[in-house]
Each structure stands twice: as C-alpha cells, then as structure tokens.
Enzyme design. Structure first.
Site, mmCIF file in Angstrom:
data_model
loop_
_atom_site.group_PDB
_atom_site.id
_atom_site.type_symbol
_atom_site.label_atom_id
_atom_site.label_comp_id
_atom_site.label_asym_id
_atom_site.label_seq_id
_atom_site.Cartn_x
_atom_site.Cartn_y
_atom_site.Cartn_z
ATOM 1 N N CYS A 274 0.799 -1.238 0.000
ATOM 2 C CA CYS A 274 0.000 0.000 0.000
ATOM 3 C C CYS A 274 0.825 1.277 0.000
ATOM 4 O O CYS A 274 0.680 2.110 -0.900
ATOM 5 C CB CYS A 274 -0.932 0.025 1.203
ATOM 6 S SG CYS A 274 -2.222 -1.179 1.076
HETATM 7 C C1 UDX Z 1 -0.745 0.075 5.592
HETATM 8 C C2 UDX Z 1 -1.654 1.003 6.424
HETATM 9 O O1 UDX Z 1 -1.269 0.939 7.810
HETATM 10 C C3 UDX Z 1 -3.115 0.631 6.246
HETATM 11 O O2 UDX Z 1 -3.940 1.548 6.951
HETATM 12 C C4 UDX Z 1 -3.446 0.670 4.746
HETATM 13 O O3 UDX Z 1 -4.802 0.314 4.533
HETATM 14 C C5 UDX Z 1 -2.520 -0.255 3.977
HETATM 15 O O4 UDX Z 1 -1.145 0.101 4.231
HETATM 16 P P1 UDX Z 1 0.247 -2.382 5.849
HETATM 17 O O5 UDX Z 1 0.878 -2.163 4.511
HETATM 18 O O6 UDX Z 1 -0.422 -3.674 6.121
HETATM 19 O O7 UDX Z 1 -0.845 -1.247 6.126
HETATM 20 O O8 UDX Z 1 1.424 -2.223 6.915
HETATM 21 P P2 UDX Z 1 1.808 -1.284 8.143
HETATM 22 O O9 UDX Z 1 1.665 -2.049 9.395
HETATM 23 O O10 UDX Z 1 1.148 0.018 8.083
HETATM 24 O O11 UDX Z 1 3.378 -1.096 7.837
HETATM 25 C C6 UDX Z 1 3.821 -0.528 6.606
HETATM 26 C C7 UDX Z 1 5.323 -0.460 6.560
HETATM 27 O O12 UDX Z 1 5.820 0.527 7.452
HETATM 28 C C8 UDX Z 1 6.034 -1.764 6.946
HETATM 29 O O13 UDX Z 1 7.099 -1.985 6.054
HETATM 30 C C9 UDX Z 1 6.552 -1.494 8.340
HETATM 31 O O14 UDX Z 1 7.714 -2.233 8.646
HETATM 32 C C10 UDX Z 1 6.847 -0.006 8.272
HETATM 33 N N1 UDX Z 1 6.782 0.675 9.576
HETATM 34 C C11 UDX Z 1 5.609 0.787 10.238
HETATM 35 C C12 UDX Z 1 7.937 1.247 10.112
HETATM 36 O O15 UDX Z 1 9.024 1.177 9.526
HETATM 37 N N2 UDX Z 1 7.853 1.913 11.305
HETATM 38 C C13 UDX Z 1 6.681 2.054 11.992
HETATM 39 O O16 UDX Z 1 6.681 2.684 13.061
HETATM 40 C C14 UDX Z 1 5.523 1.457 11.443
#
Ligand code: UDX
Length: 448
Positions: A274
C-alpha cells in the site's frame, strides 16, 4: 430493502476479509471474482493468502451458508442490495494508478444492473484517486446499465484502512467509517448497513463528498509514510551524534499527544502493497494537476535510501563485503506476513550481491516468496542457527518475535565473526555493543 444482502467484487485482501467479516455478523454475502480457481478455492474453505483469523472465520461463514463465491456478476447483483467494489488498483510503470480493473468491474455491474428493477447501491472500497468514482465508476455503470445515478442506483466511496496481519481486527474495530456520497440517499443507506454491522459499537462516522473520501485514504497513507520517513531521517542524524538514540527520541516525541507514539519506529524503511503504491499514485496525481509535491517526493526519497543504510553499516563493521557471508534475518515487508511486495530486504540483498557478498537469508514465513524473487542468487537457511552459521555479519531486517529472543551469545556461538546490525531496533544496544561488533539504526556512539 434488505441492507444485509451484499455482493463484494474482487476477492483479494480487501474484498475477502471484508466479506467474511460481514458474513460473520449475519450478512448474506456473495463474493465475485473473475478468477475461477480462486472462487473454487474459497468456496472449498481455503484462503488464497495467509491472514490471521481469516481461515477460521471463512470456515464458520461457509458452514452457516452466509457466504459463497461466484464468477457470475449478474446473479450477484440481482441477489444483493449493495455491491462493494474491492478490486486492485495497481501502479503503471510511471507510478500513476492503473484503473483497468475498476473500469471492467464497473462495466460488469452496469451490465447486470440493466436487468434489475430495484434500486441498487454501489460502493467503491478500492483505493482510487480523487474523481475516479464520479468520473469513471458512475459514467461506466450509467452507460452499460442505461440507468441514472441518484435515481436508479446510489453511489458511495468508502475507503478501508486495514493492515495486513490484523485485517480482521481492523475491520471489527475500525477507528472510523468514511462515507463519501453521491447524494444523501446513498449515504443514508450505507450508514444503515454499517449500523447493522457495528450495532452499539458504531465507530465515528464522517460523511462527505466522493472526492474527499477518495482523498482521505491517500492522505492517510502518505501521512503515515511521512511519519516513518521523518523518524528515519532523525535516526540517520542521531547516528552522527555521540549519546543520541532515536528510540528515546521517538519515546519523547510520542508523549506529545499531538504527535503520539504510533508509526514512529525508526528502521530500514517502509514497504508493502500500500504505502509505496499509494504514495506514488498521489505524487503522479499531483503532478498531473501541475502541482509539484515537494514533501511527498522527499518522503519517498528518504525511503529509497533508507534500506541502503544497512549495507553502509555492514561496510563500516566488517570493511570489505566481497566474498563475505552476510546473514539476513527477516525478508517479509513486516512481521506477521509472508508478503514480500516492496519489502526493503529486496534492495538490501540486491546491493549486497552487487558488492560481491554471499547472502544467506531466513524468514519464518516468506521463504517461498523470497525464492520467487531471488532464485539461486542467494542461499536459503532453514532456521536462525542455519542462517547465522559461519556468517561474517548479520543484518536484522524484519522484526519477527523469534528474533527478539536472540542474545549476543547466540551470535557469538554460531557466527564466524560476530558483527550484528539491528535494522529495527529490537536488541539492547549496550548489551550487544559490549559483547560484539554492533551497529543499529539511529544509535550514536555511547558516552562514557
Ligand atoms: C498500511 C496502512 O497501515 C493501512 O492503513 C493501509 O490500509 C494499507 O497500508 P500495511 O501495509 O499492512 O498497512 O502495513 P503497516 O503495518 O502500516 O506497515 C507498513 C510499513 O511501514 C512496513 O514496512 C513497516 O515495517 C513499516 N513501519 C511501520 C515502520 O518502519 N515503522 C513504523 O513505526 C511502522
């Protein structure tokens, strides 16, 4: 009008999880997909991808006869009150959104609606750039049905915000419901549907235009990606400051309730299906409107460079990478999933290979997907120990729980030269630094 009779078009991540959640609360749901294999698979109780709690819920709703899948769009439209559009919106090579599935599903619904006498509600749940619901979905449905939006059928845009790994919980415990409505009748009907679904736990609801609802989804993802790129940039500066540690800075920042602590974990960058796609689409969309989105470009740029920090750290710890054995702990784009789409591990591994290193990788869930990407250009370990054995350097890329339990002694025992890079800040910096060669994102030199 029975608002509990629903059809869901597109049985990917968004559509399937939403379908089973609705069905588990007594809705009668027909899932529609063009992929016959997928339809058969789901009808037999199997899920096409792994998602926590999904399989059990699917078994339950199939058993209760509240959910079934078909490739027959007409039958689904005729037997439901509302159709949710949940098809994918991938990127074109230039980063802009590809709306081919939105067009084809709108056409199928339009053709089916031609033979329906009753009013029907169409709800776009796919992530689409502002203007798509009005300019494409509405027009295509009107053209193929010969009917009029606002008279014969209603139209809403209702974005989802679910995360992989916690999709079911995210649907049941949504922070909010955003309803973009073509007219108030459409919005009232979708509200009725959600009142049935959530009962007394109806989340805060925002009713607005179709365009604002579409935009909220993009702004939401761009903001979260910005928050992570922001803390990653602070982390990179921290590494140059004696006594600085980004985890403490994030904790301090997070105590300001205007900022809060969520999505402030510094690391090797964000990936997944996403954030990268949606940020690219928003940037391309803005540029098409002759607006240069400086901040959004920077958010992406920081994230392009962030995974390479791990390679730079490895060079600092063990100097030359050529011929060295580098252990990669974690491949999935985040813990709790086998999804490797836009995983930062890909950029790191490719760079290590380019530098002449021998890469050995382990992930508790993503090994099969990794093999499709890397083929025989890397080695695949069957366990953590297998991965660490004889390695010159280990890079922690994805923060799975089982990696959190590793102690400095584990690395010392199995590696050739214990040098560890903590790309997700899960190891205790003082303990590790005192026992082995150690570097971590956002960690400056210790002050004595
Ligand atoms: C995301 C959004 O959170 C969600 O609302 C949307 O509908 C789809 O995209 P998702 O892709 O499942 O969801 O993952 P998410 O848990 O948000 O993490 C995204 C990325 O950010 C991951 O690679 C994660 O490792 C990274 N991340 C997340 C960080 O590096 N640091 C953080 O503090 C949080």
């Amino acid at each position: 009008m029975d608002v509990k009779k629903v059809s869901v078009f597109g049985l990917g991540y968004v559509g399937l999880t939403f379908s089973v959640c609705l069905a588990s609360r007594g809705f009668n749901v027909v899932g529609v997909d063009v992929d016959t294999v997928k339809v058969k698979l789901i009808n037999s109780g199997e899920t096409p991808f792994y998602e926590s709690k999904l399989k059990d819920l699917l078994t339950k709703v199939l058993g209760e006869n509240n959910f079934r899948c078909t490739i027959n769009a007409k039958e689904a439209v005729l037997n439901s009150f509302a159709s949710f559009i949940c098809v994918g919106t991938p990127s074109k090579p230039d980063g802009s959104i590809d709306l081919k599935y939105i067009r084809s599903v709108s056409r199928s619904i339009g053709v089916a609606l031609k033979d329906k006498d009753d009013y029907h509600l169409i709800v776009v749940r796919s992530t689409v750039t502002p203007g798509t619901t009005r300019n494409i979905v509405k027009r295509v449905v009107e053209r193929f049905s010969g009917k009029k939006c606002g008279v014969d059928f209603g139209l809403c845009m209702n974005p989802e915000f679910l995360r992989e790994g916690s999709a079911i919980n995210d649907i049941f415990n949504s922070d909010r419901v955003i309803i973009g409505e073509f007219d108030s009748e459409s919005g009232d009907l979708l509200k009725r549907l959600y009142v049935e679904f959530y009962g007394d736990d109806l989340p805060p609801m925002l009713r607005t235009t179709l365009e604002n609802a579409e935009f909220i989804k993009y702004a939401n993802n761009a903001f979260l990606a910005m928050k992570i790129s922001f803390i990653n940039e602070i982390a990179n500066i921290c590494e140059k400051v004696k006594g600085a540690d980004v985890t403490l800075i994030a904790r301090g920042l997070g105590l300001d309730h205007r900022i809060n602590h969520l999505f402030l974990n510094a690391g090797l960058g964000w990936g997944g299906s996403c954030f990268p796609k949606d940020l690219d689409a928003l940037i391309a969309f803005s540029k098409k409107l002759s607006y240069n989105p400086i901040l959004l470009d920077a958010v992406r740029r920081v994230n392009e460079l962030q995974p390479l920090r791990a390679v730079e750290m490895a060079k600092k710890l063990i100097r030359r990478l050529k011929g060295k054995r580098i252990a990669i702990l974690g491949l999935a784009f985040k813990p709790g999933t086998d999804d490797m789409r836009n995983a930062v591990s890909i950029g790191i591994i490719n760079k290590l290979i380019e530098e002449g290193a021998v890469v050995v990788a382990y992930d508790p869930a993503a090994m099969d997907n990794a093999k499709k990407i890397f083929g025989d250009s890397i080695e695949y370990a069957s366990s953590i120990v297998d991965c660490l054995r004889d390695a010159d350097c280990a890079i922690l890329v994805t923060e799975w729980d089982e990696f959190r339990e590793l102690t400095p002694e584990d690395f010392i025992k199995y590696m050739k030269t214990p040098a560890v890079i903590d790309g997700r800040r899960i190891f205790h910096p003082k303990e590790f630094s005192s026992k082995l060669k150690f570097a971590a994102i956002g960690l400056g030199k210790f002050v004595d």
